[in-house]
Structure formats: structure tokens, C-alpha cells
Write an enzyme that holds these catalytic residues in place. Structure first.
Site, short mmCIF file in Angstrom:
data_model
loop_
_atom_site.label_atom_id
_atom_site.label_comp_id
_atom_site.label_asym_id
_atom_site.label_seq_id
_atom_site.Cartn_x
_atom_site.Cartn_y
_atom_site.Cartn_z
N ASN A 293 35.16 35.16 42.37
CA ASN A 293 34.54 36.07 41.40
C ASN A 293 35.45 36.36 40.21
O ASN A 293 35.26 37.33 39.50
CB ASN A 293 34.07 37.36 42.07
CG ASN A 293 35.19 38.06 42.84
OD1 ASN A 293 36.35 37.75 42.65
ND2 ASN A 293 34.83 39.02 43.67
N ARG B 89 42.93 47.10 40.15
CA ARG B 89 42.90 48.07 41.23
C ARG B 89 43.26 49.44 40.66
O ARG B 89 44.15 49.57 39.82
CB ARG B 89 43.90 47.71 42.34
CG ARG B 89 43.44 46.57 43.23
CD ARG B 89 42.17 46.88 44.01
NE ARG B 89 41.72 45.76 44.85
CZ ARG B 89 40.76 44.89 44.51
NH1 ARG B 89 40.13 45.00 43.34
NH2 ARG B 89 40.42 43.92 45.34
N GLN C 149 37.57 54.17 47.79
CA GLN C 149 36.21 53.67 47.58
C GLN C 149 35.42 53.82 48.89
O GLN C 149 35.92 53.33 49.91
CB GLN C 149 36.23 52.22 47.11
CG GLN C 149 36.81 52.10 45.72
CD GLN C 149 36.69 50.70 45.12
OE1 GLN C 149 36.91 50.53 43.94
NE2 GLN C 149 36.36 49.72 45.90
N HIS D 7 32.35 49.88 41.87
CA HIS D 7 33.06 48.59 41.95
C HIS D 7 32.05 47.44 42.07
O HIS D 7 31.68 47.03 43.17
CB HIS D 7 34.00 48.62 43.16
CG HIS D 7 35.01 47.52 43.18
ND1 HIS D 7 36.09 47.52 44.02
CD2 HIS D 7 35.12 46.39 42.45
CE1 HIS D 7 36.81 46.44 43.82
NE2 HIS D 7 36.22 45.72 42.87
P1 NDP Z 1 45.39 35.60 40.48
O1 NDP Z 1 46.21 35.51 41.72
O2 NDP Z 1 44.84 34.35 39.89
O3 NDP Z 1 46.21 36.29 39.33
C1 NDP Z 1 47.04 37.37 39.55
C2 NDP Z 1 48.13 37.30 38.51
O4 NDP Z 1 48.87 38.52 38.55
C3 NDP Z 1 49.11 36.17 38.74
O5 NDP Z 1 49.23 35.43 37.54
C4 NDP Z 1 50.39 36.91 39.07
O6 NDP Z 1 51.52 36.33 38.55
C5 NDP Z 1 50.20 38.18 38.28
N1 NDP Z 1 51.11 39.24 38.68
C6 NDP Z 1 51.45 39.63 39.92
N2 NDP Z 1 52.31 40.63 39.86
C7 NDP Z 1 52.53 40.89 38.56
C8 NDP Z 1 53.36 41.81 37.86
N3 NDP Z 1 54.12 42.68 38.53
N4 NDP Z 1 53.34 41.81 36.51
C9 NDP Z 1 52.58 40.91 35.84
N5 NDP Z 1 51.79 40.00 36.45
C10 NDP Z 1 51.77 40.00 37.79
O7 NDP Z 1 44.22 36.62 40.80
P2 NDP Z 1 42.88 36.94 39.99
O8 NDP Z 1 43.17 36.83 38.54
O9 NDP Z 1 41.74 36.17 40.54
O10 NDP Z 1 42.68 38.46 40.42
C11 NDP Z 1 43.63 39.44 40.02
C12 NDP Z 1 43.31 40.75 40.69
O11 NDP Z 1 42.08 41.25 40.20
C13 NDP Z 1 43.08 40.67 42.21
O12 NDP Z 1 44.29 40.72 42.93
C14 NDP Z 1 42.23 41.87 42.48
O13 NDP Z 1 43.04 43.01 42.71
C15 NDP Z 1 41.49 42.08 41.18
N6 NDP Z 1 40.07 41.69 41.32
C16 NDP Z 1 39.11 42.63 41.07
C17 NDP Z 1 37.79 42.33 41.27
C18 NDP Z 1 36.72 43.32 40.96
O14 NDP Z 1 35.60 43.17 41.45
N7 NDP Z 1 36.96 44.34 40.15
C19 NDP Z 1 37.37 41.02 41.80
C20 NDP Z 1 38.44 40.07 41.89
C21 NDP Z 1 39.74 40.42 41.71
P3 NDP Z 1 52.25 35.07 39.16
O15 NDP Z 1 51.32 34.44 40.10
O16 NDP Z 1 52.54 34.31 37.93
O17 NDP Z 1 53.42 35.65 39.85
#
Ligand code: NDP
Length: 386
Positions: A147, A285, A314, A333
């Protein structure tokens, strides 16, 4: 035989749908970057049906019961004596969606002696105590990418809604009014603004790509830098940290997982360094931002708007301040639970179960914790307490 405990949100208040607004879904079998959409051996549901609510059962009952497993589905997940707590005691597998999370705390994991697998039907496994899952050898898996684009679309929608003052203007129509000035006194164009994302993973990068045609300046911060070709293609400015980035931005969107490094990131201090009148959009989150600091910043004018769909806990209580703070565009959400997304994460959940029940490896990109350590996608994007 396994007992699978599935916690899902309630059916619609007027009953489980018997008809739908549209007849089909576009077929998406590959995501940007080449990862394939879920590939279960079969599914027992029609894509486009409501699968995430109790009666939808993520389309899993036929498959599990035909193989002799037990499926228990409930929405009753919190409070003393919840069905979730009662059924957890001998469950082998727990499934829940971040929209209606079954909080798998350390205490619950300790009480669930048979628990071996926790599946997030969606993305974001912070409702599971990952330290405890590691300590108890519980595998945690989520349906990576299912998603991400759904959420990116929501981020773009709410960014435009805030900047253009869409929701209050729509309210004027519902209320029978026509005062243009009431609508436009807080309405701007996004064009020319500076937009930054905290994290440029699947969602963050998709947001950047979708906003590029709006002729905005694009910024990002992440733990890993994007390939130079992507930075050049989209004209991205990289910043070492959120602290470095936010003073340059008119709009900031948060797209990082919740883990010890990101919890509480946006408090009074960081929000105080943003431009006066900046917009903050958080679909990642809730605990990445300080609830009351956001409320204060909207009331003082430090923030011109806040939107997103993530709350803590939630479901959010009726008196949660984000329901009544000014200039917000919050929804429950929902961003990652469109009918389109549900079809993908239901299929992904089935794929994970098929693999796990047959003793085959679960796709690396779906793993968050496995074998007593962060694994797969989890090892890349998450951290645990040191
Ligand atoms: P990804 O794993 O593709 O992306 C997460 C990114 O966050 C990675 O690039 C990671 O960096 C980066 N990251 C982690 N820690 C840090 C930090 N301290 N500072 C900066 N960047 C950081 O996940 P998605 O993009 O698919 O999803 C991201 C988040 O969105 C999920 O974990 C979830 O909490 C939320 N989400 C919400 C939804 C909703 O319905 N509202 C649905 C889906 C997701 P790197 O890997 O380069 O270390």
C-alpha cells in the site's frame, strides 16, 4: 495444525456491503523498482471487495480451513478480557492491520506460548514489540509495498487539501454558504513551494515523484542516500538530517517507520525551527510527532496545517485533541486500506501463510524479524533498542 488469530476492523455501520461503487480494479502485478505484487498460489476472494473488516476475513477462511487449520476473527482487541487476549493464549499466528492494530506488547508475547508468526496485513510492524519478538523467536512479516502507493496518493491529496484550504471550503458548501473570502483567506498555490520528506523509501520516493510535476522544490533526508541519477532526475536536495531539512521547507511529509530513532522526532523544538506557516503531513506513525506540540503549533500559527491518518492509540479516543485542533485534515487510519490496497495485502498475507505453513522461506522483502534478529526489510529500515 495451526491456530490463526486475525484481528480486523469492524464491518460498515450499515452492514457488510452487497454492492460496490466500481466493478473492477486495475491489475497491478509489479511495483516501481521491479518487485512483484503478491504471488499466492490462489486467492478465494474477488479483488475490490471489502476484505479488511471482520466479515471480509482477508479472504482466508476457505484456504485455512480446507487445510485443517483454525481461523478466529475478531475486532475485539483492547481492554481487559478482550477476545484477542483470550484467543492469543494458544494462537500460533496473529494477523492484524496497522489500521486496527493488535498491539503485541512484551506482556502479550510472553503470554502467548505458541506464538511463532505475527503478520502485518499492510506495512509498519511497530504495533509489535520487536525486541520481545526477537527474544521469543517470533517471526514478524509484513506485506512490503502493498500500500505504499496508496499512502503516497493520500499524502499528495492532503498536501493539496491543506495548502488550497479545500476542506473548509467544502464545508462552506455543505453549510449552504457562498462566502468566497472565508474560503480563500487561507488558500495558496503549491507551485513554487519547497517540499521535503523525512525518509525517501517506497512511500517517500513515490511522493517526491508525484509532486515533481507541480513545479515545487523537492528535498529529502534519509539514512541512505538515493542514487545520484534519481536525485538528478527529480532535482532533489539531500539533507543530512530532519533538523537540517525542515527550516527550508514549506511542506514537510513524514514517511519513516516508527522505531527508536524516529519516535518523538517532531516536538516543540523541531517544529519551532520550521518556517512559520509550514504544513506538516504525517501518514507514517503518530508517535513520530508529539501530539500536544502539533496542537500548540496549529493554535499559535507556527504550523498552518496538519494532516495525516495515523493516531495513537488506534482507535483514537473521542476526546483526542487532533479531532478538534484547528486547520487539520485528519482522517481515521485509511490511507493504506483502500479496496485496491486490501486486495494486495490480503493476497500477500495468503502468500506469507502459504510459505510459512509449508515450511518454505517467506520472501526476504516481507521479513521484519526472523530467527531472533531484525531481518530482510526490517534490517534495512528499522532499529531496536540497544
Ligand atoms: P520503506 O521501508 O520503503 O521506507 C522507509 C524509509 O524510512 C527507508 O528509506 C528508511 O531508510 C527510512 N528511515 C528509517 N529510519 C529513518 C530515520 N531515522 N531517518 C530518516 N529516514 C529513515 O517503507 P514505506 O515507505 O513503504 O513505509 C514507510 C512507513 O510508512 C511504514 O513503516 C509505516 O509506518 C508507514 N505506512 C503507513 C501506512 C498508512 O496507512 N498510513 C501504510 C503503509 C506504511 P533506509 O532504509 O535508507 O535506512
Amino acid at each position: 495444525m495451526a491456530k490463526v488469530l486475525c484481528v480486523l476492523y469492524d464491518d460498515p455501520t450499515d452492514g457488510y456491503p452487497t454492492s460496490y461503487a466500481r466493478d473492477d480494479l486495475p491489475v497491478i502485478d509489479r511495483y516501481p523498482g521491479g518487485q512483484t505484487a503478491p504471488t499466492p498460489e490462489a486467492v478465494d476472494f474477488t479483488p475490490g471487495r471489502l476484505l479488511g473488516s471482520v466479515s471480509g476475513e482477508l479472504g482466508l477462511r476457505g484456504f485455512l480451513e480446507a487445510a485443517g487449520h483454525t481461523l478466529v476473527v475478531t475486532s475485539d482487541k483492547d481492554g481487559d478480557g478482550s477476545v484477542f487476549d483470550r484467543e492469543l493464549v494458544d494462537a500460533d499466528v496473529v494477523i492484524s492491520q496497522p489500521f486496527w492494530p493488535a498491539y503485541l506488547t512484551a506482556e502479550r508475547i510472553a503470554a502467548a506460548g505458541n506464538l511463532k508468526l505475527a503478520i502485518t496485513a499492510g506495512i509498519g510492524s511497530d504495533h509489535v514489540d520487536l525486541d520481545a519478538a526477537i527474544a521469543h523467536g517470533v517471526t514478524v512479516a509484513e506485506v512490503t509495498y502493498c500500500n505504499s502507493i496508496s499512502v503516497a496518493e493520500h499524502v499528495v491529496m492532503t498536501t493539496l487539501a491543506l495548502v488550497r484550504n479545500y476542506l473548509p471550503s467544502h464545508r462552506v458548501v455543505l453549510d449552504g454558504g457562498w462566502n468566497i473570502a472565508d474560503c480563500v483567506a487561507r488558500s495558496y498555490d503549491l507551485e513554487g513551494m519547497q517540499v521535503g520528506t523525512v525518509a525517501a523509501g517506497r512511500i517517500g520516493l513515490a511522493v517526491l515523484r508525484r509532486l515533481a510535476p507541480f513545479e515545487v522544490g523537492l528535498h529529502y533526508t534519509d539514512r541512505h542516500r538515493l542514487p545520484r541519477a534519481v536525485e538528478e532526475e527529480l532535482g532533489l536536495t539531500f539533507h543530512e538530517s530532519a533538523q537540517d531539512m525542515v527550516p527550508h521547507c514549506d511542506v514537510v511529509t513524514v514517511n519513516a517507520p516508527l522505531h527508536p530513532e524516529t519516535e518523538g522526532l517532531f516536538g516543540d523544538k523541531l517544529i519551532g525551527t520550521m518556517k512559520r506557516g509550514a504544513y506538516l503531513v504525517n501518514t507514517a506513525r503518530a508517535l513520530i510527532v508529539d501530539r500536544d506540540a502539533v496542537d500548540r503549533a496549529l493554535r499559535s500559527g507556527q504550523l498552518a496545517g496538519y494532516a495525516g491518518d495515523v493516531w495513537f492509540p488506534q482507535p483514537a479516543p473521542a476526546d483526542h485533541p487532533w479531532r478538534t485542533m484547528p486547520h487539520h485534515g485528519m482522517t481515521p487510519h485509511i490511507s493504506g486500506s483502500s479496496l485496491s490496497a486490501q486486495a494486495r495485502y490480503a493476497a500477500g498475507t495468503r502468500e506469507i501463510l502459504e510459505c510459512w505453513l509449508a515450511g518454505r522461506p517467506v520472501r526476504e522483502e516481507y521479513l521484519i524479524v526472523d530467527g531472533g534478529a531484525l531481518a530482510g526489510a526490517g534490517a534495512h529500515a528499522y532499529s531496536v533498542h540497544g
